[in-house]
Enzyme design. Structure first.
Site, PDB file in Angstrom:
ATOM      1  N   GLU A 110      -4.700   2.325  -4.616  1.00 10.05           N
ATOM      2  CA  GLU A 110      -3.064   2.220  -4.513  1.00 10.05           C
ATOM      3  C   GLU A 110      -2.594   0.939  -3.673  1.00 10.05           C
ATOM      4  O   GLU A 110      -1.444   1.136  -3.327  1.00 10.05           O
ATOM      5  CB  GLU A 110      -2.816   3.407  -3.611  1.00 10.05           C
ATOM      6  CG  GLU A 110      -2.975   3.597  -2.123  1.00 10.05           C
ATOM      7  CD  GLU A 110      -4.440   4.173  -1.652  1.00 10.05           C
ATOM      8  OE1 GLU A 110      -4.986   4.424  -0.573  1.00 10.05           O
ATOM      9  OE2 GLU A 110      -5.297   3.839  -2.710  1.00 10.05           O
TER      10      GLU A 110
ATOM     11  N   ASP B 152       0.861  -1.305   0.082  1.00 10.76           N
ATOM     12  CA  ASP B 152       0.183  -0.006  -0.120  1.00 10.76           C
ATOM     13  C   ASP B 152       1.130   1.264   0.063  1.00 10.76           C
ATOM     14  O   ASP B 152       1.704   1.501   0.841  1.00 10.76           O
ATOM     15  CB  ASP B 152      -0.826  -0.206   1.241  1.00 10.76           C
ATOM     16  CG  ASP B 152      -1.821   1.283   1.409  1.00 10.76           C
ATOM     17  OD1 ASP B 152      -3.016   1.058   0.449  1.00 10.76           O
ATOM     18  OD2 ASP B 152      -1.512   2.287   2.064  1.00 10.76           O
TER      19      ASP B 152
ATOM     20  N   ASP C 220      -1.865   9.288 -11.168  1.00 10.41           N
ATOM     21  CA  ASP C 220      -1.996   8.000 -12.175  1.00 10.41           C
ATOM     22  C   ASP C 220      -0.419   7.623 -12.663  1.00 10.41           C
ATOM     23  O   ASP C 220       0.055   6.741 -12.616  1.00 10.41           O
ATOM     24  CB  ASP C 220      -2.588   8.340 -13.207  1.00 10.41           C
ATOM     25  CG  ASP C 220      -4.229   8.321 -12.928  1.00 10.41           C
ATOM     26  OD1 ASP C 220      -4.892   8.807 -13.956  1.00 10.41           O
ATOM     27  OD2 ASP C 220      -4.733   7.842 -11.795  1.00 10.41           O
TER      28      ASP C 220
ATOM     29  N   ASN D 259      -2.820  12.954  -4.573  1.00 15.09           N
ATOM     30  CA  ASN D 259      -3.970  13.226  -5.343  1.00 15.09           C
ATOM     31  C   ASN D 259      -4.577  14.662  -4.987  1.00 15.09           C
ATOM     32  O   ASN D 259      -4.903  15.415  -6.068  1.00 15.09           O
ATOM     33  CB  ASN D 259      -5.135  12.071  -5.375  1.00 15.09           C
ATOM     34  CG  ASN D 259      -4.606  10.877  -6.250  1.00 15.09           C
ATOM     35  OD1 ASN D 259      -3.885  10.965  -7.201  1.00 15.09           O
ATOM     36  ND2 ASN D 259      -5.383   9.850  -5.785  1.00 15.09           N
TER      37      ASN D 259
END
Length: 679
Positions: A602, A559, A576, A567
């Site tokens: 993620e 993770d 991305d 973001n």
């Protein structure tokens, strides 16, 4: 679901700050320009005035020196007049007149005004009793130096002193003449700039000398009166004077001479300073306009780029939704079917669903090479079924040319069908079902009463769907024909070799299509890693292999720490890019037998065959250090990851194995992140 064909240009969140910043920059640029022009204009004017003050002091010293020498000559003649009387002119040299160069003539007149002696030059006058300088000394009883304005074309100044006896009785005058130019020639060699002017004025307000003469422009009396008035208030200062008829504005710096009745002044042309500043103003304005254009262009470029990125982001999101729909819909095509009608119904139903259209139909080419409607949705189901010739209507056009046809306004189509029910059609899309150059049929979808403008992505997706549908249709048709051929072969004993070849070719095409669809279905579109469905298949195989051959296998759940913050701060596009680079970096540090899967968001999963829990921890630590020690290329971000490790146990199911790995990941995040935990 109906989708819009184009994305409206909504203002980006950064557009207003950029526009405000550009406005502030333009305001600062122009205010700085005007401030600079004002400051430089003041400096230029101040420097010119200072230069005029310096010149006026030098001019005053020059005139003071010249007049002093003339006065000394007058005093010397007055003192020695009685001794020199009757001697030739050459004897004047005995008086040590060292400054005769300033004097054109030197003479003495008695109390009646008759010229009794001429000591230097040629004095043409024999009687001066009517002259102003004679009457001045006669009436004023003053032996001070008197100057008379220039007369005649030669512009000769007259200088005089009175002669008195011991009782104060008037006995005559000693007078000299000198060119007015003598007062200004010397200083004019200093080359004053532009329309500067030198002026010598008597206390009577009459100009004694000026250079250049024409620069005064008929304002002698006004200038003289102004300077006399100002000198009476303050012996030396500066005063402004405007010559309106010539468009000039001057500042005069004046000095009253000590012991002599004269005022000298230097006039500086302020208009010339303004003209020089106008050129500089023009330059600064050009620079400011150029800077404004540059700032405006940069602002427009930034706004356009933001809008383009925002539009691209929405396009990517819409495309992702369409891909998901296409994956779900194309799954129907790969199902094994026995009847053509069932497949045709599936094709048109899925096409209508994909584009959000209310109506649609699908036709196949029959043995007469005509189109025959097999299945319809919406109001097409109410139309009478009939065959369509080649070139008849929109469907006939597609049959002739074998290409997709987009009809924005069906009612304006020249070859539209005459059926009354077709009057409600507005927009129509028709796609050929073409496989291997052979036309199998077409399908059409339409919208009623309002026009629909599809975008390029929608048209491309529908074209890809039509290609896959044609392959599936050909497969079923071949299967149906083969079944019929087999049935006839039992009776007619026909050769089945050609039929099998057709079936093999169709199977090959279908296999390629299935492989393509399987790859699309099992691969994460963004990162290129396997998706969760592929993970479940591979994990089940590894579990069976481990149980059979008693070989270890481990799983890593990875993770990305604080990915939501990336973001939020940098945008989803950068997020991305980070996901793609993380996958690339993980793959670079895995073995050939290892595999990576996108678990969701993620999170990523890694299967490590032939790896115990300890070996998996070592591999996980290597990945964690790789992420921490080397920044991402996107904005040089430093990422950390939390990794949960679980080795497969013989009693594990897939759910329990993943549960232990997820618990280990949770423990790693709970204990501070950027850690590897083995469960």
């Amino acid at each position: 679901m109906k989708q819009k064909s184009s994305w409206a240009g909504q203002p980006s969140a950064l557009e207003w700050p950029i526009l405000f910043l550009s406005f502030c920059m333009l305001l600062l640029l122009w205010s700085s320009t005007w401030h600079r022009i004002s400051i430089e204009e003041q400096i230029e004017k101040r420097d010119a005035i200072r230069a005029g003050a310096t010149y006026s002091r030098a001019f005053a010293d020059h005139v003071q020196h010249t007049v002093r020498q003339i006065d000394n000559s007058l005093k010397l003649v007055r003192q020695n007049h009685n001794r020199l009387q009757g001697q030739p002119d050459a004897s004047v040299m005995q008086l040590d007149l060292l400054y005769q160069g300033f004097v054109s003539s030197l003479a003495v007149a008695d109390e009646t005004g008759r010229v009794t002696a001429s000591y230097l030059g040629l004095e043409r006058r024999t009687f001066v009793g009517a002259e102003n300088f004679f009457r001045y000394h006669q009436q004023q009883r003053s032996d001070g130096l008197y100057s008379e304005p220039p007369v005649g074309e030669e512009r000769q100044l007259t200088w005089s002193r009175g002669i008195y006896d011991r009782d104060g009785n008037f006995r005559g005058v000693v007078f000299a003449t000198s060119p007015a130019q003598e007062l200004t020639d010397f200083l004019w060699e200093m080359e004053l700039e532009g329309d500067s002017v030198l002026v010598v004025v008597g206390l009577d307000g009459v100009l004694r000398a000026s250079e250049p003469v024409e620069a005064v422009g008929g304002k002698q009396d006004a200038i003289g009166k102004l300077l006399v008035q100002q000198a009476a208030i303050q012996p030396f200062a500066q005063v402004g004077f405007a010559q309106e008829n010539q468009g000039l504005e001057r500042v005069f710096h004046y000095h009253s001479l000590e012991k002599y009745p004269l005022i000298v002044a230097v006039g500086v042309d302020v208009q010339q300073i303004k003209a020089a500043m106008n050129e500089r103003k023009h330059f600064y304005r050009v620079v400011a306009v150029g800077g404004s254009i540059f700032i405006s262009v940069v602002c427009a470029w930034l706004v356009r780029r933001l809008r383009k990125e925002d539009r691209l982001k929405r396009q990517v999101e819409d495309f992702a939704r369409q891909i998901a729909s296409l994956q779900m819909i194309t799954g129907h095509l790969v199902q094994d079917r026995e009847e053509v009608g069932d497949l045709l119904k599936t094709i048109i139903t899925d096409a209508v669903q994909l584009m959000g259209a209310p109506d649609g139909y699908i036709s196949v080419v029959n043995e007469s090479n005509k189109l025959e409607v097999k299945y319809a949705i919406g109001f097409y189901s109410e139309l009478p079924r009939r065959e369509i010739e080649r070139g008849e209507g929109a469907s006939g056009e597609v049959l002739v040319f074998g290409k997709m046809l987009h009809v924005p306004d069906y009612q304006k189509l020249p070859c539209k069908l005459p059926d009354p029910e077709m009057s409600q059609v507005s927009t129509m899309l028709l796609y050929p079902l073409n496989s291997g150059g052979r036309m199998l049929g077409i399908f059409g979808i339409s919208w009623r009463n309002e026009q629909f403008v599809p975008n390029e992505e929608q048209l491309g997706l529908l074209e890809q769907y039509a290609f896959l549908a044609a392959i599936a249709l050909e497969k079923v048709q071949v299967k149906v024909r083969l079944r019929e051929e087999l049935q006839r072969s039992e009776e007619q004993q026909i050769d089945l070799q050609m039929a099998w070849r057709m079936l093999e070719e169709s199977n090959r095409k279908l296999r390629l299509a299935n492989e393509h669809l399987e790859e699309v279905a099992l691969t994460d579109r963004l990162t290129g890693a396997w998706n969760r469905r592929k993970f479940e298949e591979t994990a089940e195989q590894e579990m069976l292999r481990s149980q059979r051959y008693r070989e270890a296998v481990s799983i890593l759940l990875i993770d990305i720490d604080f990915f939501k913050q990336i973001n939020d701060e940098h945008g989803h596009l950068l997020g991305d890019q980070v996901l793609v680079e993380v996958v690339d970096r993980i793959q670079q540090n895995l073995r050939v037998v290892d595999s990576i899967y996108r678990w969701g968001g993620e999170e990523f999963a890694v299967l490590l065959p032939c790896s115990t829990g300890e070996a998996a921890v070592a591999a996980a630590e290597k990945l964690r250090r790789e992420m921490t020690n080397k920044p991402m290329s996107s904005l040089q971000l430093i990422l950390t990851v939390s990794i949960g490790v679980a080795e497969f146990m013989s009693e594990d199911t897939l759910e329990s194995w993943l549960k232990r790995a997820d618990d280990a990941l949770y423990q790693a995040k709970k204990s501070g992140r950027n850690k590897v935990v083995l469960f």
